[in-house]
Design an enzyme around this catalytic site. Structure first.
Site, PDB file in Angstrom:
ATOM      1  N   LEU A 105      67.898  84.695 -20.957  1.00  0.00           N
ATOM      2  CA  LEU A 105      67.673  85.509 -19.767  1.00  0.00           C
ATOM      3  C   LEU A 105      66.511  84.859 -19.039  1.00  0.00           C
ATOM      4  CD1 LEU A 105      67.867  89.174 -21.156  1.00  0.00           C
ATOM      5  CD2 LEU A 105      69.616  87.927 -19.884  1.00  0.00           C
ATOM      6  N   ASP A 106      66.526  84.897 -17.713  1.00  0.00           N
ATOM      7  CA  ASP A 106      65.421  84.325 -16.948  1.00  0.00           C
ATOM      8  C   ASP A 106      64.126  85.051 -17.305  1.00  0.00           C
ATOM      9  OD1 ASP A 106      67.288  82.766 -15.678  1.00  0.00           O
ATOM     10  OD2 ASP A 106      67.474  84.124 -13.959  1.00  0.00           O
ATOM     11  N   LYS A 107      63.028  84.389 -16.991  1.00  0.00           N
ATOM     12  CA  LYS A 107      61.716  84.966 -17.320  1.00  0.00           C
ATOM     13  C   LYS A 107      61.558  86.368 -16.720  1.00  0.00           C
ATOM     14  CE  LYS A 107      56.837  83.830 -16.893  1.00  0.00           C
ATOM     15  NZ  LYS A 107      55.880  82.903 -16.305  1.00  0.00           N
ATOM     16  N   HIS A 188      71.383  80.847 -14.027  1.00  0.00           N
ATOM     17  CA  HIS A 188      71.000  81.784 -12.953  1.00  0.00           C
ATOM     18  C   HIS A 188      72.230  82.375 -12.249  1.00  0.00           C
ATOM     19  CE1 HIS A 188      66.919  80.684 -13.451  1.00  0.00           C
ATOM     20  NE2 HIS A 188      66.869  79.656 -12.641  1.00  0.00           N
ATOM     21  N   LYS A 191      72.110  85.695 -10.039  1.00  0.00           N
ATOM     22  CA  LYS A 191      71.257  85.505  -8.859  1.00  0.00           C
ATOM     23  C   LYS A 191      71.922  84.571  -7.850  1.00  0.00           C
ATOM     24  CE  LYS A 191      66.949  86.172 -11.395  1.00  0.00           C
ATOM     25  NZ  LYS A 191      65.874  85.485 -12.088  1.00  0.00           N
TER      26      LYS A 191
END
Ligand code: URA
Length: 241
Positions: A105-107, A188, A191
């Protein structure tokens, strides 16, 4: 798991450190086959004996499976020179086992993250051939609409030429929040898909991965072991072709 020292077997479950296990044994809280084990170095066969601590049977499965509610601000990595990772949320005995996150998962993304040391299960869950569903809740700038839903359902082409598999999009309320279901895991992806529709993501949260749903009782930053049922469902999915 084969015959081994009781302190090694118990600490390998990830629930206690070796030091804590020694203490449990000395306090007479560990039993093997109904007999209290009094020496940490005693050898037992976990397959042949019901092993209990305080009367509760222990599953000496060779692997550990952890559900984590990832908070924003941590990397989905095992280590990083400069930044904290999700592994920093686990106790030292679990870190020592070499757990790693299944997928990233992204930060700034929050929500469900599975951590394990079972490389085969992780590989199966992440394999593009398995198409394991991932469910996200996204808050966007603007509002998603029917045209966005149809575009994602048709397999969106991103600006760089990447073509996504058909994905689900369901507005929640006025459409500034939506549920996105992916059957793959490109970089990503949520997004980039929503940005391509002119609805940049403001915040992103993963709710589910295959049959595994984030426990609503887990606060951000908290973790727990998977239940036997959760694990069984995951393994069934991982094994299916
Ligand atoms: N898609 C994203 O864009 N970010 C994530 O963290 C997960 C899926």
């Amino acid at each position: 798991m084969s015959i081994d020292r009781i302190d090694k077997l118990l600490s390998a479950t990830g629930r206690w450190s070796r030091k804590e296990v020694k203490e449990l044994v000395r306090q007479g809280r560990v039993q093997a086959g109904g007999r209290t084990v009094l020496r940490p170095e005693e050898k037992v066969d976990p397959a042949a004996l019901p092993l209990t601590v305080d009367g509760a049977a222990l599953d000496c499965a060779p692997f550990v499976y952890v559900m984590l509610h990832k908070p924003a601000g941590l990397l989905s990595a095992t280590e990083d020179r400069n930044q904290p990772t999700v592994l920093d949320l686990l106790p030292p005995e679990l870190k020592r086992r070499g757990l790693f996150p299944v997928g990233r998962l992204d930060k700034d993304t929050t929500g469900l993250l599975l951590l394990t040391d079972d490389g085969t299960l992780a590989h199966n869950l992440l394999s593009p051939k398995k198409h394991v569903d991932k469910l996200y809740r996204a808050q966007v700038e603007g509002r998603v609409d029917e045209a966005d839903r149809a575009a994602l359902a048709g397999g969106l082409a991103l600006g760089d030429g990447t073509v996504c598999l058909p994905a689900g999009l369901e507005p929640v309320g006025d459409g500034s929040v939506c549920l996105v279901t992916l059957h793959e895991g490109k970089y990503h992806q949520v997004k980039r898909m929503l940005a391509a529709r002119g609805k940049p993501v403001v915040s992103l949260h993963r709710l589910a991965m295959g049959p595994l749903t984030l426990d609503q009782g887990l606060e951000p930053g908290k973790w727990r072991f998977l239940t036997a049922q959760e694990l069984e469902e995951l393994c069934r999915l991982g094994a299916a072709t």
